[in-house]
Scaffold this motif. Structure first.
Motif, PDB file in Angstrom:
ATOM      1  N   VAL A  11       3.821   5.968  -2.908  1.00 15.08           N
ATOM      2  CA  VAL A  11       2.624   6.801  -2.829  1.00 15.08           C
ATOM      3  C   VAL A  11       2.370   7.193  -1.379  1.00 15.08           C
ATOM      4  N   GLN A  12       1.433   8.091  -1.203  1.00 12.09           N
ATOM      5  CA  GLN A  12       1.060   8.505   0.148  1.00 12.09           C
ATOM      6  C   GLN A  12      -0.183   7.746   0.593  1.00 12.09           C
ATOM      7  N   ALA A  13      -0.361   7.691   1.878  1.00  9.13           N
ATOM      8  CA  ALA A  13      -1.550   7.038   2.420  1.00  9.13           C
ATOM      9  C   ALA A  13      -2.805   7.660   1.816  1.00  9.13           C
ATOM     10  N   GLY A  14      -3.729   6.801   1.431  1.00 10.54           N
ATOM     11  CA  GLY A  14      -4.962   7.257   0.807  1.00 10.54           C
ATOM     12  C   GLY A  14      -4.931   7.238  -0.705  1.00 10.54           C
ATOM     13  N   ASP A  15      -3.749   7.091  -1.272  1.00 10.09           N
ATOM     14  CA  ASP A  15      -3.606   7.065  -2.727  1.00 10.09           C
ATOM     15  C   ASP A  15      -3.987   5.704  -3.296  1.00 10.09           C
ATOM     16  N   SER A  16      -3.944   5.632  -4.634  1.00  3.72           N
ATOM     17  CA  SER A  16      -4.272   4.407  -5.341  1.00  3.72           C
ATOM     18  C   SER A  16      -3.147   4.037  -6.303  1.00  3.72           C
ATOM     19  N   LEU A  17      -3.074   2.769  -6.614  1.00  2.00           N
ATOM     20  CA  LEU A  17      -2.146   2.257  -7.613  1.00  2.00           C
ATOM     21  C   LEU A  17      -2.836   1.111  -8.331  1.00  2.00           C
ATOM     22  N   ARG A  18      -2.493   0.940  -9.596  1.00  2.00           N
ATOM     23  CA  ARG A  18      -2.968  -0.230 -10.319  1.00  2.00           C
ATOM     24  C   ARG A  18      -1.767  -1.090 -10.693  1.00  2.00           C
ATOM     25  N   LEU A  19      -1.764  -2.293 -10.167  1.00  2.00           N
ATOM     26  CA  LEU A  19      -0.719  -3.246 -10.485  1.00  2.00           C
ATOM     27  C   LEU A  19      -1.191  -4.123 -11.640  1.00  2.00           C
ATOM     28  N   GLU A  61      -9.066 -10.462   3.985  1.00  2.00           N
ATOM     29  CA  GLU A  61      -9.919  -9.565   4.756  1.00  2.00           C
ATOM     30  C   GLU A  61      -9.313  -8.168   4.860  1.00  2.00           C
ATOM     31  N   SER A  62      -8.005  -8.117   4.911  1.00  2.00           N
ATOM     32  CA  SER A  62      -7.328  -6.836   5.119  1.00  2.00           C
ATOM     33  C   SER A  62      -7.455  -5.884   3.930  1.00  2.00           C
ATOM     34  N   VAL A  63      -7.842  -6.420   2.756  1.00  2.00           N
ATOM     35  CA  VAL A  63      -7.927  -5.564   1.566  1.00  2.00           C
ATOM     36  C   VAL A  63      -9.341  -5.473   0.995  1.00  2.00           C
ATOM     37  N   LYS A  64     -10.261  -6.229   1.557  1.00  2.00           N
ATOM     38  CA  LYS A  64     -11.638  -6.198   1.059  1.00  2.00           C
ATOM     39  C   LYS A  64     -12.200  -4.782   1.112  1.00  2.00           C
ATOM     40  N   GLY A  65     -12.818  -4.387   0.022  1.00  2.00           N
ATOM     41  CA  GLY A  65     -13.391  -3.050  -0.052  1.00  2.00           C
ATOM     42  C   GLY A  65     -12.401  -1.994  -0.509  1.00  2.00           C
ATOM     43  N   ARG A  66     -11.129  -2.340  -0.543  1.00  2.00           N
ATOM     44  CA  ARG A  66     -10.108  -1.368  -0.981  1.00  2.00           C
ATOM     45  C   ARG A  66      -9.402  -1.820  -2.263  1.00  2.00           C
ATOM     46  N   PHE A  67      -9.247  -3.111  -2.429  1.00  2.00           N
ATOM     47  CA  PHE A  67      -8.566  -3.661  -3.603  1.00  2.00           C
ATOM     48  C   PHE A  67      -9.574  -4.398  -4.486  1.00  2.00           C
ATOM     49  N   THR A  68      -9.337  -4.342  -5.789  1.00  2.00           N
ATOM     50  CA  THR A  68     -10.171  -5.066  -6.737  1.00  2.00           C
ATOM     51  C   THR A  68      -9.287  -5.774  -7.745  1.00  2.00           C
ATOM     52  N   VAL A  69      -9.513  -7.078  -7.909  1.00  2.00           N
ATOM     53  CA  VAL A  69      -8.771  -7.852  -8.903  1.00  2.00           C
ATOM     54  C   VAL A  69      -9.661  -8.030 -10.122  1.00  2.00           C
ATOM     55  N   ARG A  86      -2.688   2.122   2.688  1.00  2.00           N
ATOM     56  CA  ARG A  86      -2.234   2.368   4.056  1.00  2.00           C
ATOM     57  C   ARG A  86      -0.761   2.014   4.165  1.00  2.00           C
ATOM     58  N   PRO A  87      -0.067   2.582   5.126  1.00  2.00           N
ATOM     59  CA  PRO A  87       1.352   2.222   5.300  1.00  2.00           C
ATOM     60  C   PRO A  87       1.561   0.719   5.471  1.00  2.00           C
ATOM     61  N   GLU A  88       0.610   0.043   6.080  1.00  2.00           N
ATOM     62  CA  GLU A  88       0.749  -1.410   6.275  1.00  2.00           C
ATOM     63  C   GLU A  88       0.566  -2.206   4.983  1.00  2.00           C
ATOM     64  N   ASP A  89       0.199  -1.533   3.889  1.00  2.00           N
ATOM     65  CA  ASP A  89       0.141  -2.196   2.590  1.00  2.00           C
ATOM     66  C   ASP A  89       1.506  -2.222   1.915  1.00  2.00           C
ATOM     67  N   THR A 121       6.743  -6.476  -7.597  1.00  2.00           N
ATOM     68  CA  THR A 121       6.793  -5.038  -7.795  1.00  2.00           C
ATOM     69  C   THR A 121       6.584  -4.377  -6.441  1.00  2.00           C
ATOM     70  N   LEU A 122       7.429  -3.407  -6.119  1.00  2.00           N
ATOM     71  CA  LEU A 122       7.420  -2.827  -4.779  1.00  2.00           C
ATOM     72  C   LEU A 122       6.396  -1.709  -4.675  1.00  2.00           C
ATOM     73  N   VAL A 123       5.585  -1.801  -3.650  1.00  2.00           N
ATOM     74  CA  VAL A 123       4.627  -0.744  -3.308  1.00  2.00           C
ATOM     75  C   VAL A 123       5.030  -0.184  -1.951  1.00  2.00           C
ATOM     76  N   THR A 124       5.281   1.105  -1.916  1.00  2.00           N
ATOM     77  CA  THR A 124       5.651   1.768  -0.671  1.00  2.00           C
ATOM     78  C   THR A 124       4.637   2.868  -0.382  1.00  2.00           C
ATOM     79  N   VAL A 125       4.021   2.783   0.787  1.00  2.00           N
ATOM     80  CA  VAL A 125       3.002   3.760   1.168  1.00  2.00           C
ATOM     81  C   VAL A 125       3.518   4.559   2.355  1.00  2.00           C
ATOM     82  N   SER A 126       3.662   5.838   2.154  1.00  2.00           N
ATOM     83  CA  SER A 126       4.146   6.692   3.241  1.00  2.00           C
ATOM     84  C   SER A 126       2.969   7.287   3.998  1.00  2.00           C
ATOM     85  N   SER A 127       3.189   7.530   5.264  1.00  2.00           N
ATOM     86  CA  SER A 127       2.105   8.071   6.110  1.00  2.00           C
ATOM     87  C   SER A 127       2.071   9.586   6.074  1.00  2.00           C
TER      88      SER A 127
END
Length: 127
Positions: A11-19, A61-69, A86-89, A121-127
């Motif tokens: 996916v691209q930066a800013g996108d969403s995925l559901r694992l 802390e790095s995912v708070k507010g962006r990820f929900t389990v 983000r690319p760092e995800d 499962t691989l998640v790749t985030v492009s910038s």
């Protein structure tokens, strides 16, 4: 216990995925399901966790507010909804199960506490 994680992708930066993580063979009275991730060259790190009844959830802390389990009891599936990626995800995301209920986030974040691991499962985030 078998775990099957799915939902990764490119996916691209800013996108969403559901694992999704669908544990099978769980006979424990109580348990915690967690998501960890590992980027190339990095150690495996905690992302989020949820207890069987969904009462206790913890996040890095790095995912708070962006990820929900969350957990769908009917489908017996645990989800990790990611947003604003983000690319760092970028990493391989793993789900894991511990036959304990962690009410302390510091314990929930310890990979050594989890005895059962699924294929990632691989998640790749492009910038």
């Amino acid at each position: 216990v078998q775990l099957q994680a799915s939902g990764g992708g490119l996916v691209q930066a800013g996108d969403s995925l559901r694992l999704s993580c669908a544990p099978s063979g769980l006979t424990f009275i109580t348990y915690t399901v967690a998501w960890f991730r590992q980027a190339p060259g990095n150690e495996r790190e905690f992302v989020a966790s949820i207890t069987r009844g969904g009462r206790y959830t913890y996040y890095a802390e790095s995912v708070k507010g962006r990820f929900t389990v969350s957990k769908d009891t009917d489908k017996d599936t645990v989800y990790l909804q990611t947003s604003n990626l983000r690319p760092e995800d970028t990493a391989v995301y793993y789900c894991a199960v511990a036959s304990r209920l962690f009410v302390d986030g510091s314990y929930a974040a310890m990979s050594s506490k989890y005895a059962y691991w699924g294929q990632g499962t691989l998640v790749t985030v492009s910038s």
